[in-house]
Write a protein that holds these residues in place. Structure first.
Motif, PDB file in Angstrom:
ATOM      1  N   PHE A 106     -31.574 -38.306 -79.395  1.00  0.00           N
ATOM      2  CA  PHE A 106     -32.131 -37.091 -78.813  1.00  0.00           C
ATOM      3  C   PHE A 106     -32.020 -37.144 -77.302  1.00  0.00           C
ATOM      4  O   PHE A 106     -32.152 -38.189 -76.676  1.00  0.00           O
ATOM      5  CB  PHE A 106     -33.549 -36.781 -79.307  1.00  0.00           C
ATOM      6  N   LYS A 181     -31.428 -32.574 -80.283  1.00  0.00           N
ATOM      7  CA  LYS A 181     -31.351 -33.644 -81.278  1.00  0.00           C
ATOM      8  C   LYS A 181     -30.023 -33.513 -82.007  1.00  0.00           C
ATOM      9  O   LYS A 181     -29.561 -32.403 -82.303  1.00  0.00           O
ATOM     10  CB  LYS A 181     -32.476 -33.501 -82.303  1.00  0.00           C
ATOM     11  N   ILE A 219     -33.871 -39.373 -87.228  1.00  0.00           N
ATOM     12  CA  ILE A 219     -34.130 -38.117 -86.519  1.00  0.00           C
ATOM     13  C   ILE A 219     -34.248 -37.024 -87.558  1.00  0.00           C
ATOM     14  O   ILE A 219     -33.447 -36.966 -88.502  1.00  0.00           O
ATOM     15  CB  ILE A 219     -32.988 -37.826 -85.523  1.00  0.00           C
TER      16      ILE A 219
END
Lengths: 240, 113
Positions: A106, A181, A219
């Motif tokens: 990110f 992200k 993520i």
């Protein structure tokens, strides 16, 4: 004796006429100048067509394998619904209608909040829509499989548009700090933003915009929340 | 004379219907070879009218001249010099000479009879 000569002459003249006839037929109009350039362009054309044929054959093989798979499932008395559901899931993942998670990076992008000196252009200190767009593009080049900005999934139809002090993505207004992200190979994605000569590196070094990139093993990227409406586009049926 | 014309006519008809083709690149060589052949045929007709006809000379001249002329054209192509002109001049001038002699023979014969 003289008759013998004449027979010889007849035979030889027949041979001569034969060659003459073939040549006349040969020379019939289709004798045109062929330049080296046209030969090479023709060769290129042939090469391209052959490549195309190869591609089509590959596609045919792929489809055949798919077909075999379906046939096998039917033979094994398995339900075709299961397979189709699996495929649907896969399609949803690809098209961004499912939450996805995985390793990735990110990136936090913030305005440069140093004090403005006289002669500085404050425009250079702000994160613009184009900056985000370029960063996302570089992530895509690096093989990002899913991308979101501040929780907005970026899809093929997502706009990234300047809205004054904010930017708009998927018709949502987003402000700094932007958290981009991306899921993919973390090292490659990291390099895509931080390696020298990348756009991210330039933002950092030249414009002093604050960019932080962090690698994470897990993520989570949310699904696309809007809805698709195709008013004008219609599918093309194969074979038409 | 008549035999020669009949032979050529048969040959052309057969040649037009035979499915023989070759690359147009060789067209020039073939044309020069045909010129040489034509010269040989006229020479043969003239010799037969003069009663000096020799079979081996006629046949070797027919094929030899054709091959030599085509070879000359090919060499000229390789060297970038239009050597086939040599064949065209030599065979062309001889062709007309032979034809002139043939004409004289025919008309003299007609006068005599």
């Amino acid at each position: 004796m003289k008759v013998k000569f004449k027979i010889y002459i007849l035979i030889i003249c027949t041979v001569f006429g034969l060659v003459l006839g073939v040549q006349i037929k040969q020379n019939n109009k289709n004798y045109s100048l062929v330049t080296l350039k046209s030969i090479s362009s023709m060769q290129n054309e042939i090469k391209n067509t052959q490549k195309e044929i190869k591609n089509l054959k590959n596609m045919l093989d792929k489809k055949k394998v798919e077909l075999k798979k379906y046939e096998q499932i039917i033979e094994n008395k398995g339900s075709i619904v299961d397979v189709l559901e699996k495929e649907l899931e896969n399609m949803k993942m690809i098209s961004g209608l499912e939450d996805v998670q995985g390793p990735g990076v990110f990136i936090i992008v913030e305005d440069n909040d140093d004090e403005i000196k006289i002669g500085d252009n404050p425009n250079y200190d702000i994160v613009h829509d184009i900056d985000v767009l370029y960063l996302i593009n570089e992530l895509k080049v690096a093989g990002a499989e899913a991308i979101s900005v501040n929780g907005q999934r970026v899809l093929s139809n997502s706009e990234i548009k300047c809205g004054g002090p904010i930017i708009r993505i998927n018709e949502h207004s987003l402000a700094t700090p932007f958290v981009i992200k991306a899921i993919g190979d973390p090292k490659v994605l990291y390099a895509a933003v931080n390696a020298p000569n990348t756009y991210g590196n330039m933002l950092k070094e030249v414009y002093n915009i604050k960019i932080r990139t962090e690698i994470s093993d897990n993520i989570l990227i949310p699904r696309y929340l809007g809805d698709f409406k195709l008013e004008y586009a219609k599918p093309v049926k194969e074979g038409e | 004379m008549i035999f020669a014309i009949i032979g050529i006519a048969i040959g052309i008809v057969v040649g037009l219907y035979l499915p023989i083709t070759y690359s147009t690149n060789y067209s020039l060589y073939m044309s020069v070879a045909i010129l040489a052949c034509m010269d040989s045929v006229f020479g043969g007709v003239r010799a037969s009218l003069e009663n000096k006809f020799n079979t081996s000379i006629f046949i070797s001249g027919f094929f030899g001249n054709a091959i030599l002329a085509a070879f000359l054209a090919y060499i000229g192509d390789r060297l970038g010099v239009p050597l086939y002109y040599a064949a065209i001049f030599a065979f062309g001038s001889r062709l007309f000479q032979n034809f002139a002699i043939i004409r004289r023979f025919i008309f003299n014969k007609n006068d005599a009879t």
